[in-house]
Every structure is written in C-alpha cells, then in structure tokens.
Design a protein around this motif. Structure first.
Motif, PDB file in Angstrom:
ATOM      1  N   THR A  49       0.846  -1.189   0.000  1.00 20.25           N
ATOM      2  CA  THR A  49       0.000   0.000   0.000  1.00 20.25           C
ATOM      3  C   THR A  49       0.885   1.245   0.000  1.00 20.25           C
ATOM      4  O   THR A  49       1.940   1.280   0.649  1.00 20.25           O
ATOM      5  CB  THR A  49      -0.964  -0.003   1.206  1.00 20.25           C
ATOM      6  OG1 THR A  49      -1.848   1.113   1.096  1.00 20.25           O
ATOM      7  CG2 THR A  49      -0.230   0.053   2.532  1.00 20.25           C
ATOM      8  N   TYR A  50       0.444   2.254  -0.733  1.00 22.88           N
ATOM      9  CA  TYR A  50       1.218   3.482  -0.914  1.00 22.88           C
ATOM     10  C   TYR A  50       0.294   4.539  -1.508  1.00 22.88           C
ATOM     11  O   TYR A  50      -0.896   4.272  -1.765  1.00 22.88           O
ATOM     12  CB  TYR A  50       2.424   3.240  -1.829  1.00 22.88           C
ATOM     13  CG  TYR A  50       2.028   2.833  -3.235  1.00 22.88           C
ATOM     14  CD1 TYR A  50       1.975   3.761  -4.276  1.00 22.88           C
ATOM     15  CD2 TYR A  50       1.690   1.511  -3.537  1.00 22.88           C
ATOM     16  CE1 TYR A  50       1.584   3.390  -5.559  1.00 22.88           C
ATOM     17  CE2 TYR A  50       1.306   1.131  -4.807  1.00 22.88           C
ATOM     18  CZ  TYR A  50       1.253   2.075  -5.811  1.00 22.88           C
ATOM     19  OH  TYR A  50       0.860   1.701  -7.070  1.00 22.88           O
ATOM     20  N   ARG A  51       0.810   5.733  -1.745  1.00 22.20           N
ATOM     21  CA  ARG A  51       0.035   6.790  -2.383  1.00 22.20           C
ATOM     22  C   ARG A  51       0.723   7.212  -3.677  1.00 22.20           C
ATOM     23  O   ARG A  51       1.947   7.224  -3.764  1.00 22.20           O
ATOM     24  CB  ARG A  51      -0.112   8.006  -1.467  1.00 22.20           C
ATOM     25  CG  ARG A  51      -0.829   7.711  -0.159  1.00 22.20           C
ATOM     26  CD  ARG A  51      -0.954   8.960   0.709  1.00 22.20           C
ATOM     27  NE  ARG A  51      -1.973   9.854   0.189  1.00 22.20           N
ATOM     28  CZ  ARG A  51      -1.760  11.115  -0.181  1.00 22.20           C
ATOM     29  NH1 ARG A  51      -0.542  11.633  -0.106  1.00 22.20           N
ATOM     30  NH2 ARG A  51      -2.739  11.872  -0.616  1.00 22.20           N
ATOM     31  N   ASP A  52      -0.103   7.568  -4.671  1.00 23.38           N
ATOM     32  CA  ASP A  52       0.444   8.229  -5.850  1.00 23.38           C
ATOM     33  C   ASP A  52      -0.231   9.589  -5.965  1.00 23.38           C
ATOM     34  O   ASP A  52      -0.896  10.044  -5.023  1.00 23.38           O
ATOM     35  CB  ASP A  52       0.284   7.368  -7.111  1.00 23.38           C
ATOM     36  CG  ASP A  52      -1.163   7.106  -7.498  1.00 23.38           C
ATOM     37  OD1 ASP A  52      -2.070   7.832  -6.997  1.00 23.38           O
ATOM     38  OD2 ASP A  52      -1.411   6.188  -8.300  1.00 23.38           O
ATOM     39  N   LEU A  75       7.838   2.377  -9.881  1.00 23.01           N
ATOM     40  CA  LEU A  75       6.991   2.411  -8.691  1.00 23.01           C
ATOM     41  C   LEU A  75       7.730   3.057  -7.536  1.00 23.01           C
ATOM     42  O   LEU A  75       7.188   3.941  -6.840  1.00 23.01           O
ATOM     43  CB  LEU A  75       6.564   0.986  -8.330  1.00 23.01           C
ATOM     44  CG  LEU A  75       5.775   0.813  -7.027  1.00 23.01           C
ATOM     45  CD1 LEU A  75       4.457   1.560  -7.083  1.00 23.01           C
ATOM     46  CD2 LEU A  75       5.540  -0.677  -6.753  1.00 23.01           C
ATOM     47  N   SER A  76       8.966   2.649  -7.307  1.00 23.45           N
ATOM     48  CA  SER A  76       9.769   3.207  -6.227  1.00 23.45           C
ATOM     49  C   SER A  76      10.002   4.701  -6.416  1.00 23.45           C
ATOM     50  O   SER A  76       9.893   5.493  -5.466  1.00 23.45           O
ATOM     51  CB  SER A  76      11.106   2.466  -6.133  1.00 23.45           C
ATOM     52  OG  SER A  76      11.914   3.005  -5.118  1.00 23.45           O
ATOM     53  N   GLU A  77      10.303   5.103  -7.636  1.00 21.96           N
ATOM     54  CA  GLU A  77      10.530   6.521  -7.918  1.00 21.96           C
ATOM     55  C   GLU A  77       9.265   7.338  -7.704  1.00 21.96           C
ATOM     56  O   GLU A  77       9.308   8.470  -7.210  1.00 21.96           O
ATOM     57  CB  GLU A  77      11.046   6.688  -9.342  1.00 21.96           C
ATOM     58  CG  GLU A  77      12.469   6.169  -9.537  1.00 21.96           C
ATOM     59  CD  GLU A  77      12.922   6.197 -10.989  1.00 21.96           C
ATOM     60  OE1 GLU A  77      12.054   6.446 -11.867  1.00 21.96           O
ATOM     61  OE2 GLU A  77      14.118   5.979 -11.237  1.00 21.96           O
ATOM     62  N   GLY A  78       8.107   6.773  -8.063  1.00 19.45           N
ATOM     63  CA  GLY A  78       6.844   7.471  -7.859  1.00 19.45           C
ATOM     64  C   GLY A  78       6.530   7.671  -6.389  1.00 19.45           C
ATOM     65  O   GLY A  78       6.046   8.729  -5.977  1.00 19.45           O
ATOM     66  N   ILE A  79       6.795   6.640  -5.577  1.00 22.71           N
ATOM     67  CA  ILE A  79       6.576   6.743  -4.138  1.00 22.71           C
ATOM     68  C   ILE A  79       7.470   7.826  -3.539  1.00 22.71           C
ATOM     69  O   ILE A  79       7.027   8.658  -2.736  1.00 22.71           O
ATOM     70  CB  ILE A  79       6.830   5.379  -3.468  1.00 22.71           C
ATOM     71  CG1 ILE A  79       5.729   4.387  -3.857  1.00 22.71           C
ATOM     72  CG2 ILE A  79       6.925   5.525  -1.946  1.00 22.71           C
ATOM     73  CD1 ILE A  79       6.008   2.954  -3.450  1.00 22.71           C
ATOM     74  N   THR A  80       8.728   7.847  -3.957  1.00 23.62           N
ATOM     75  CA  THR A  80       9.671   8.846  -3.457  1.00 23.62           C
ATOM     76  C   THR A  80       9.264  10.246  -3.879  1.00 23.62           C
ATOM     77  O   THR A  80       9.367  11.201  -3.090  1.00 23.62           O
ATOM     78  CB  THR A  80      11.085   8.531  -3.961  1.00 23.62           C
ATOM     79  OG1 THR A  80      11.470   7.229  -3.518  1.00 23.62           O
ATOM     80  CG2 THR A  80      12.088   9.551  -3.453  1.00 23.62           C
ATOM     81  N   HIS A  81       8.774  10.393  -5.099  1.00 23.25           N
ATOM     82  CA  HIS A  81       8.367  11.714  -5.596  1.00 23.25           C
ATOM     83  C   HIS A  81       7.253  12.299  -4.730  1.00 23.25           C
ATOM     84  O   HIS A  81       7.314  13.473  -4.340  1.00 23.25           O
ATOM     85  CB  HIS A  81       7.896  11.595  -7.054  1.00 23.25           C
ATOM     86  CG  HIS A  81       7.324  12.871  -7.597  1.00 23.25           C
ATOM     87  ND1 HIS A  81       8.117  13.936  -7.976  1.00 23.25           N
ATOM     88  CD2 HIS A  81       6.023  13.257  -7.800  1.00 23.25           C
ATOM     89  CE1 HIS A  81       7.334  14.928  -8.387  1.00 23.25           C
ATOM     90  NE2 HIS A  81       6.074  14.536  -8.301  1.00 23.25           N
ATOM     91  N   TYR A 143       6.697  -3.980   7.490  1.00 23.26           N
ATOM     92  CA  TYR A 143       7.678  -3.026   6.974  1.00 23.26           C
ATOM     93  C   TYR A 143       8.966  -3.793   6.694  1.00 23.26           C
ATOM     94  O   TYR A 143       9.491  -4.499   7.566  1.00 23.26           O
ATOM     95  CB  TYR A 143       7.973  -1.927   7.994  1.00 23.26           C
ATOM     96  CG  TYR A 143       6.889  -0.888   8.142  1.00 23.26           C
ATOM     97  CD1 TYR A 143       7.044   0.392   7.624  1.00 23.26           C
ATOM     98  CD2 TYR A 143       5.710  -1.180   8.817  1.00 23.26           C
ATOM     99  CE1 TYR A 143       6.052   1.354   7.769  1.00 23.26           C
ATOM    100  CE2 TYR A 143       4.712  -0.237   8.965  1.00 23.26           C
ATOM    101  CZ  TYR A 143       4.894   1.028   8.445  1.00 23.26           C
ATOM    102  OH  TYR A 143       3.897   1.977   8.592  1.00 23.26           O
ATOM    103  N   THR A 144       9.468  -3.609   5.488  1.00 20.81           N
ATOM    104  CA  THR A 144      10.755  -4.191   5.127  1.00 20.81           C
ATOM    105  C   THR A 144      11.551  -3.145   4.349  1.00 20.81           C
ATOM    106  O   THR A 144      11.167  -1.962   4.319  1.00 20.81           O
ATOM    107  CB  THR A 144      10.563  -5.497   4.338  1.00 20.81           C
ATOM    108  OG1 THR A 144      11.836  -6.146   4.176  1.00 20.81           O
ATOM    109  CG2 THR A 144       9.914  -5.259   2.986  1.00 20.81           C
ATOM    110  N   ARG A 145      12.628  -3.526   3.733  1.00 22.12           N
ATOM    111  CA  ARG A 145      13.546  -2.582   3.092  1.00 22.12           C
ATOM    112  C   ARG A 145      12.817  -1.605   2.164  1.00 22.12           C
ATOM    113  O   ARG A 145      12.071  -2.009   1.281  1.00 22.12           O
ATOM    114  CB  ARG A 145      14.607  -3.355   2.318  1.00 22.12           C
ATOM    115  CG  ARG A 145      15.547  -4.134   3.243  1.00 22.12           C
ATOM    116  CD  ARG A 145      16.423  -5.120   2.502  1.00 22.12           C
ATOM    117  NE  ARG A 145      15.657  -6.231   1.947  1.00 22.12           N
ATOM    118  CZ  ARG A 145      15.251  -7.290   2.641  1.00 22.12           C
ATOM    119  NH1 ARG A 145      15.511  -7.380   3.932  1.00 22.12           N
ATOM    120  NH2 ARG A 145      14.573  -8.254   2.052  1.00 22.12           N
ATOM    121  N   GLY A 146      13.038  -0.307   2.406  1.00 21.08           N
ATOM    122  CA  GLY A 146      12.429   0.743   1.598  1.00 21.08           C
ATOM    123  C   GLY A 146      11.097   1.245   2.108  1.00 21.08           C
ATOM    124  O   GLY A 146      10.555   2.218   1.571  1.00 21.08           O
TER     125      GLY A 146
END
Length: 233
Positions: A49-52, A75-81, A143-146
């Motif tokens: 689960t995350y937000r965009d 996906l990772s870059e979008g979460i970070t953005h 929760y795991t890496r990242g």
C-alpha cells in the motif's frame, strides 16, 4: 481462551496513558497467542500500500510479482516523488476486516472478532477512560527494506478515531534497521520512540503526530504488526 496477559498492571498502564497520551505495554498477550499470531502474520501473501498523485493505492502479491524490474523502479521513484512534497507511506498490508467479511476462519479473522467484542473494547475503554469507544479497525502490516510512514496525526474527518494501536509481532529486530515508531513535537523534535518489542502493544491518543522511520537496504528482516484505531461511532 483469554488473549490478554492476566499479569498486566492495568492501573499503572491507565495512569501512564492518561498522563503521557501514549504507552508501550510489554507482554500484552499470553505467550501462546503471541506466538500463534506471529506465525499467522509471517505466512501472509502481502499487498503493498502506498500513495500516488491521485490517492491511495494497493498492489496485491500477484500484481507485485508480475512487475518487471523497470516497473518496480518506476513504482519506487513514484513513491519517493510523492514523499518529497506531501504525506506518504509505503508498507505491506492485509486487512483483517476484509478477512472477516470474506468469512475466513483463520486466527486473524478470529482475532478481529475478539477485538470487536467487549472483551477487548472494555479494556481499551478502561485504559483510556473513554467510554465512547465502541468500534475497532485492524490490519496486519509489514515493513521491510524501503518502507516508511511519514509524519501525520491519524485525524480524519470521516470517523472519530480516539486511540491508535500497534500490536508488535516482530521476533528479532535492530534499532538501526528503522521501522521505529517516533512521536514528534510541532517544531519537529522527536519526543519519544517506541521500539517494536515482540508481543508489545503501542497505544496512543489521536490526534498525535508520529511516523515510522525508513527501513534501510541493509535491514535483514521484516517488522510485522497488527495496527489500527479504536473508534467512537
């Protein structure tokens, strides 16, 4: 069977929660319940689960496994953005409420039924002194890496959340692996930190600013829990 450890000093826990607005309760469940819950949670086929930019999202286990390396990077870059500009989270989840609605009979569904009953809610009302609490929301989380949960206070207009909780089911963890529950002041200073001791219950009033620290790439484990809110209808 009784789920809650009968040796808990409820009067002392109540005093701490009312004084500080939060409390970390060690050895909350009887040992066999904590062990059974931990084994059940460890076997979950997790969803991310995350937000965009358009709102909350969830990717199932099969969907995640179908992603190409390039799609995972995007996906990772979008979460970070999103995290650079607004509230963001990235962790794995499984809804206990959905399991109950599906009619599942496993331990997590039974736990959800127990938490929704007076056996659990009456204890939460006693500890908080809040007699209006009559509903619970619960999800299993990992929760795991990242993974991380950025600062927020749990308040939403749609429901009257009175308490937030975290049932910690992580057998082995290290503080430098992140995944710690931090509380912060208006100026950003960290005022308290709860370590995810196995079979502990973190309980705190809403609203209260908190966050879960980032789990770095070198972490060698998963921080498992059951989390949610105690709600007044």
């Amino acid at each position: 069977m009784d789920y809650i450890n009968p040796r808990l000093d409820l009067a002392q826990i109540e005093q701490t929660l009312k004084r500080d607005g939060r409390v970390l309760i060690r050895d909350f469940f009887v040992p066999e319940v904590a062990e059974s819950l931990a084994r059940t949670v460890e076997a979950i086929d997790w969803s991310l689960t995350y937000r965009d930019t358009e709102g909350d999202r969830r990717l199932s286990g099969p969907q995640l496994r179908s992603l190409t390396p390039q799609q995972r990077m995007q996906l990772s870059e979008g979460i970070t953005h999103v995290a650079r500009h607004e509230f963001q989270f990235s962790f794995f989840t499984d809804s206990l409420a959905e399991a109950l609605q599906r009619g599942d009979t496993d331990l997590l569904a039974r736990l959800m039924r127990w938490m929704a009953d007076d056996a659990f809610l009456s204890v939460m009302r006693r500890l908080s002194g809040d007699e209006a609490i009559n509903r619970v929301y619960a999800q299993a989380t990992m929760y795991t890496r990242g993974n991380f949960l950025s600062a927020h206070d749990d308040h939403v207009d749609a429901e009257d959340r009175r308490l937030a909780y975290v049932i910690n089911l992580t057998r082995q963890w290290r503080p430098d692996w992140g995944g710690l529950l931090h509380f912060s002041a208006p100026d950003g200073a960290v005022t308290d930190t709860f370590y995810p001791h196995f079979n502990s219950l973190s309980l705190f009033t809403v609203p209260q600013t908190h966050f879960v620290s980032y789990v770095p790439p070198f972490a060698q484990g998963e921080r498992n829990a059951i989390t949610g809110w105690l709600i007044a209808a």
